[in-house]
Write an enzyme that holds these catalytic residues in place. Structure first.
Site, short mmCIF file in Angstrom:
data_model
loop_
_atom_site.label_atom_id
_atom_site.label_comp_id
_atom_site.label_asym_id
_atom_site.label_seq_id
_atom_site.Cartn_x
_atom_site.Cartn_y
_atom_site.Cartn_z
CE1 TYR A 1 -2.85 -2.32 4.82
CE2 TYR A 1 -3.15 -4.51 5.72
CZ TYR A 1 -3.23 -3.63 4.66
OH TYR A 1 -3.70 -4.06 3.44
N GLY B 1 -14.45 0.61 12.23
CA GLY B 1 -13.95 1.30 13.41
C GLY B 1 -12.74 0.64 14.04
CB ILE B 2 -10.64 -2.28 13.07
CG1 ILE B 2 -11.77 -3.31 13.16
CG2 ILE B 2 -9.31 -2.88 13.51
CD1 ILE B 2 -11.61 -4.50 12.22
N GLY B 3 -9.46 0.65 13.08
CA GLY B 3 -8.31 1.55 13.18
C GLY B 3 -8.48 2.54 14.31
CE1 TYR C 1 -3.62 7.28 11.72
CE2 TYR C 1 -2.08 8.35 10.25
CZ TYR C 1 -2.62 7.20 10.80
OH TYR C 1 -2.14 5.98 10.40
CG ASN D 1 -2.16 7.53 3.54
OD1 ASN D 1 -3.33 7.66 3.22
ND2 ASN D 1 -1.70 6.44 4.15
CE1 TYR E 1 -3.50 2.74 0.62
CE2 TYR E 1 -2.01 3.47 2.36
CZ TYR E 1 -3.10 3.69 1.54
OH TYR E 1 -3.78 4.88 1.63
#
Length: 160
Positions: free
Chosen positions: A88, A97-99, A133, A126, A27
């Site tokens: 990742y 919502g994992i990140g 973030y 990115n 990626y």
């Protein structure tokens, strides 16, 4: 939607963690950059002392996300910090919502351990990651640029 589970890395997880590291490298447009092995990750996570930690996200019994992190230190604060090396989530598990949950958990770990900072790097191209973030309260450190010496340059510097 299925529920996911966050937990610390366990022995036996290293091969899957490495697969996700390779996916991240692809990626990030560096498909050949990963030189780490399963043995390297085993030593990093479970050696004494451990060089790194890893939070994993499981969905349906499969690891679909990783947050590899380690301690750093700030002379300005006189305190340890948490440095996130890799975050990742597999494309199939994005949007759940994992990140965000992984970053929240790492922030909780940092606070519980009395760390002064939680920081990481993001590639300047990115934009989706940067927006994500920033939505969590992170800020760009515009005046700072990462410097690195590795490979032959590191050996040459060490040789004096």
């Amino acid at each position: 939607m299925m529920d996911f589970l966050l937990r610390g890395v366990r022995p036996g997880d290293e091969a899957r963690v490495l697969e996700l590291v390779v996916e991240l490298a692809v990626y990030e447009r560096e498909p050949d950059a990963v030189k780490a092995s399963v043995a390297d990750l085993t030593a990093a996570f479970f050696g004494v002392p451990a060089a790194a930690e890893c939070l994993v996200a499981e969905l349906g019994g499969e690891i679909v996300g990783i947050a590899l992190h380690a301690r750093n230190f700030s002379t300005w604060t006189g305190k340890t910090g948490l440095y996130l090396e890799d975050l990742y989530v597999s494309p199939s598990a994005r949007g759940m919502g994992i990140g965000r949950a992984m970053l929240v958990e790492l922030a909780r770990i940092a606070v519980a351990r009395g760390y002064a900072r939680f920081e990481w790097s993001v590639l300047d191209w990115n934009a989706p990651a940067i927006r994500f973030y920033e939505s969590l309260g992170a800020r760009m450190m515009d005046e700072w640029t990462v410097m690195r010496v590795d490979g032959e340059g590191l050996r040459a510097l060490a040789a004096g």
